[in-house]
Design a protein around this motif. Sequence first.
Motif, short mmCIF file in Angstrom:
data_model
loop_
_atom_site.label_atom_id
_atom_site.label_comp_id
_atom_site.label_asym_id
_atom_site.label_seq_id
_atom_site.Cartn_x
_atom_site.Cartn_y
_atom_site.Cartn_z
N ILE A 2 0.57 -0.97 0.17
CA ILE A 2 -0.07 0.04 0.04
C ILE A 2 0.64 0.84 -0.18
O ILE A 2 1.91 1.54 1.07
CB ILE A 2 -0.76 -0.37 1.35
N THR A 3 0.50 2.41 -0.96
CA THR A 3 1.70 3.52 -0.76
C THR A 3 0.71 4.39 0.04
O THR A 3 -0.68 4.34 0.77
CB THR A 3 0.83 4.18 -2.40
N PRO A 4 1.25 5.26 0.57
CA PRO A 4 1.20 6.45 2.14
C PRO A 4 0.07 7.23 1.80
O PRO A 4 -0.79 7.35 2.48
CB PRO A 4 2.94 7.51 1.69
N VAL A 5 -0.41 7.66 -0.11
CA VAL A 5 -1.98 7.33 -0.02
C VAL A 5 -2.31 7.42 0.10
O VAL A 5 -3.57 7.67 1.18
CB VAL A 5 -1.66 8.40 -1.56
N GLN A 6 -2.81 6.56 -0.49
CA GLN A 6 -3.45 4.39 0.04
C GLN A 6 -4.11 5.00 1.25
O GLN A 6 -5.46 4.82 1.39
CB GLN A 6 -3.07 3.79 -0.73
#
Length: 132
Positions: free
Chosen positions: A33-37
């Motif tokens: 998972i990305t930080p934005v997600q």
Amino acid sequence: FIYLFWIATLSVYGQNKSVESARVAFLSQKINITPVQAEKFWPLYNEYTDKRADIRKAIRLIYSNMEAASDQTTEKIKQNIGQVASLKHEEVNLEKEYYTKYLIVITPKQLADLIAAEREFQKILIKKVSED
């Protein structure tokens, strides 16, 4: 792997917070998972797990009431069985609802990986608890 470290700490501290921290670290790594997600996903995930826990708690309560009261009437037993069935149906609907919400934030591949990772985490946790 960071999640193995977290799981090892569970036996030392044995706290729910440690379990949840380990779960987040493990799942985050597994679904990439990305930080934005993550900023949008984890509040949704926590909301879902809280609601699911409430449903499961209600089911356990009905089961324990059924076990404790062996002299229940047939009607009361039927009522309890119906309540459990309704709660299980509610849990399935909750899962569908949140899978739809998750897909707004994460990809279908990440959701599939999440489902698999949740099962894997449970297996690791059960193994760790049984070893202690």
